[in-house]
Design a protein around this motif. Structure first.
Motif, PDB file in Angstrom:
ATOM      1  N   GLN A  35       6.212 -32.590  55.727  1.00 34.10           N
ATOM      2  CA  GLN A  35       5.797 -31.445  54.930  1.00 34.10           C
ATOM      3  C   GLN A  35       4.753 -31.800  53.880  1.00 34.10           C
ATOM      4  O   GLN A  35       4.086 -30.909  53.359  1.00 34.10           O
ATOM      5  N   LEU A  68      10.924 -27.149  43.324  1.00 38.67           N
ATOM      6  CA  LEU A  68      11.140 -26.031  44.240  1.00 38.67           C
ATOM      7  C   LEU A  68      10.497 -26.305  45.598  1.00 38.67           C
ATOM      8  O   LEU A  68      11.072 -25.984  46.654  1.00 38.67           O
ATOM      9  N   LEU A  69       9.314 -26.904  45.594  1.00 36.91           N
ATOM     10  CA  LEU A  69       8.663 -27.265  46.853  1.00 36.91           C
ATOM     11  C   LEU A  69       9.499 -28.292  47.614  1.00 36.91           C
ATOM     12  O   LEU A  69       9.643 -28.200  48.839  1.00 36.91           O
ATOM     13  N   TRP A  71      12.724 -28.722  47.379  1.00 34.18           N
ATOM     14  CA  TRP A  71      13.919 -28.035  47.885  1.00 34.18           C
ATOM     15  C   TRP A  71      13.601 -27.229  49.134  1.00 34.18           C
ATOM     16  O   TRP A  71      14.352 -27.245  50.116  1.00 34.18           O
ATOM     17  N   SER A  72      12.459 -26.529  49.125  1.00 35.62           N
ATOM     18  CA  SER A  72      12.054 -25.757  50.299  1.00 35.62           C
ATOM     19  C   SER A  72      11.796 -26.671  51.484  1.00 35.62           C
ATOM     20  O   SER A  72      12.174 -26.358  52.623  1.00 35.62           O
ATOM     21  N   SER A  73      11.167 -27.804  51.217  1.00 37.03           N
ATOM     22  CA  SER A  73      10.895 -28.765  52.293  1.00 37.03           C
ATOM     23  C   SER A  73      12.187 -29.286  52.893  1.00 37.03           C
ATOM     24  O   SER A  73      12.312 -29.401  54.118  1.00 37.03           O
ATOM     25  N   TYR A  74      13.168 -29.564  52.054  1.00 34.56           N
ATOM     26  CA  TYR A  74      14.421 -30.106  52.562  1.00 34.56           C
ATOM     27  C   TYR A  74      15.175 -29.069  53.405  1.00 34.56           C
ATOM     28  O   TYR A  74      15.799 -29.412  54.415  1.00 34.56           O
ATOM     29  N   ARG A  75      15.106 -27.817  53.021  1.00 37.45           N
ATOM     30  CA  ARG A  75      15.765 -26.774  53.796  1.00 37.45           C
ATOM     31  C   ARG A  75      15.192 -26.685  55.209  1.00 37.45           C
ATOM     32  O   ARG A  75      15.911 -26.427  56.173  1.00 37.45           O
ATOM     33  N   ILE A  76      13.892 -26.937  55.321  1.00 38.48           N
ATOM     34  CA  ILE A  76      13.242 -26.839  56.626  1.00 38.48           C
ATOM     35  C   ILE A  76      13.536 -28.055  57.487  1.00 38.48           C
ATOM     36  O   ILE A  76      13.757 -27.949  58.694  1.00 38.48           O
ATOM     37  N   GLU A  87      11.346 -35.890  49.680  1.00 41.36           N
ATOM     38  CA  GLU A  87      11.455 -34.981  48.538  1.00 41.36           C
ATOM     39  C   GLU A  87      11.415 -35.744  47.213  1.00 41.36           C
ATOM     40  O   GLU A  87      10.790 -35.290  46.238  1.00 41.36           O
TER      41      GLU A  87
END
Length: 411
Positions: A35, A68-69, A71-76, A87
């Protein structure tokens, strides 16, 4: 806002981001889960520098946005890649970009360290999972706890009426004995016994040759073929200790060092010769590179420290009771446990005029003989008869060389 400072910091931040991003790109360039690569990390580092230039509040907003970026990357990527390294690298890039504003050199150095850690993923995983055994990990933790947890808690003041028993100093001996055992174990694993143990022995001798004799003696029990290299390591440790011995004498009484130069040289040559004898018949392929025994034993190290404490008490009592003559005898006895402290005592007596030069020269020989006797006994106790004979013969040759040269060469 200091724009001049920000302009000077931007190149460092850009370099940090590019370096970290390049490592991430190289490691995950073909993966669909990557990411953040070169451009993302470079931009995050610049954001960190610009954000801190506007003030702490703006920097905190930038850091929160990066979190926040991440966290979003980890969710994906969590299902395909559950690790958090990428991250964490995002957040570190922003922090290092902010640090570059005030300390660009430090930020750049830390950026290189981060890049190295990211690049060394496979070697570090192999080291922790395959190379280091569970027993070695437990031993390393025990050594770290002894040195970094227990040692700072112990008092630095003597607890006896004569001022010779200092708990922190005695525990340092325990740590040194365990450290020498660990050093020899690692040298055996990495280099092999024929050369690894002698190298470890020589350098450990600058810390404590007594600890080296005990540590390598215990290690020699792992396999019969290790007796020769272990004895050579112990003798080379005593060679290093002899060098320190000469330095202590020279610092306290240069005249005594000049008068004892030839005896000390003869002693060093004898140690070197006997240490080489222990290596001549050892074939590297016959030596096990993986030790099966524990790298260190706490009880063994504590026992050695207690023996040294008893010797120090006896020698100080003799000095208190018998004065100068007792000091000479006490120094000789003290050499059973601490050679360099005894050397300082003899040299101080000579420098102050309390001991004539010729008598001081023979006092040096007596110290070497006393220390050699104690270490020979320790060698038999820790490593068994073969190891004890090998180490005792080398130490006896050292004393004989020093004594013969002292007798033949006048001061």
């Amino acid at each position: 806002m200091d724009w001049e400072q920000a302009t000077q910091s931007l190149p460092a931040a850009l370099g940090i981001g590019l370096l970290i991003g390049a490592v991430r790109e190289r490691q995950h360039g073909n993966a669909t889960t990557l990411q953040a690569g070169v451009r993302t990390h470079a931009l995050l580092a610049l954001m960190g520098t610009v954000g801190i230039a506007f003030g702490q509040a703006v920097f905190l907003v930038v850091l929160l946005a990066a979190a926040l970026l991440a966290w979003s990357s980890y969710r994906i990527t969590a299902r395909a890649d559950p690790g958090l390294t990428g991250e964490i690298a995002l957040l570190l890039t922003v922090l290092l970009g902010g640090l570059a504003f005030d300390a660009p050199e430090l930020a750049a150095a830390l950026g290189v360290v981060v890049a190295i850690l990211l690049w060394a993923k496979a070697p570090l995983a192999r080291l922790s999972r395959d190379v280091i055994s569970d027993q070695e990990m437990r031993d390393a933790l025990l050594l770290a706890a002894s040195a970094l947890v227990v040692l700072p808690l112990l008092p630095d003041e003597a607890i006896d009426p004569w001022g010779v028993l200092v708990p922190s100093k005695l525990w340092q001996i325990v740590v040194l004995v365990m450290g020498v055992g660990m050093l020899g174990h690692l040298a055996l694993r990495m280099v092999g016994a024929r050369w690894g143990l002698p190298m470890a022995g020589f350098f450990s001798g600058f810390a404590s040759s007594t600890a080296a004799v005990a540590g390598f003696g215990r290690g020699s029990r792992v396999a019969a073929v290790l007796v020769g290299p272990s004895a050579s390591a112990a003798l080379l440790a005593n060679l290093a200790s002899l060098m320190l011995f000469a330095a202590v004498i020279g610092t306290t009484s240069p005249a005594l060092l000049r008068a004892s130069a030839w005896p000390l040289l003869a002693a060093a040559l004898a140690l070197l010769a006997f240490s080489l004898l222990g290596l001549r018949h050892v074939k590297e392929e016959a030596v096990p590179r993986t030790a099966t025994a524990k790298a260190l034993r706490l009880g063994h190290a504590v026992m050695i420290a207690l023996v040294i404490a008893a010797v120090l008490l006896v020698s100080e009592w003799l000095r208190q009771v018998f004065g100068q003559a007792g000091a000479l005898v006490g120094a000789t006895i003290a050499a059973l446990g601490e050679l360099h402290a005894a050397a300082a005592g003899i040299a101080s007596l000579n420098a102050s005029g309390g001991l004539q030069l010729d008598a001081a020269r023979w006092g040096v020989v007596a110290l070497l003989a006393s220390a050699s006797l104690a270490k020979s006994v320790l060698a038999f106790a820790s490593g068994g008869p073969r190891y004890g004979v090998a180490v005792g013969a080398g130490l006896a040759a050292m004393v004989a060389g020093a004594a013969a040269t002292t007798w033949l060469v006048p001061a």
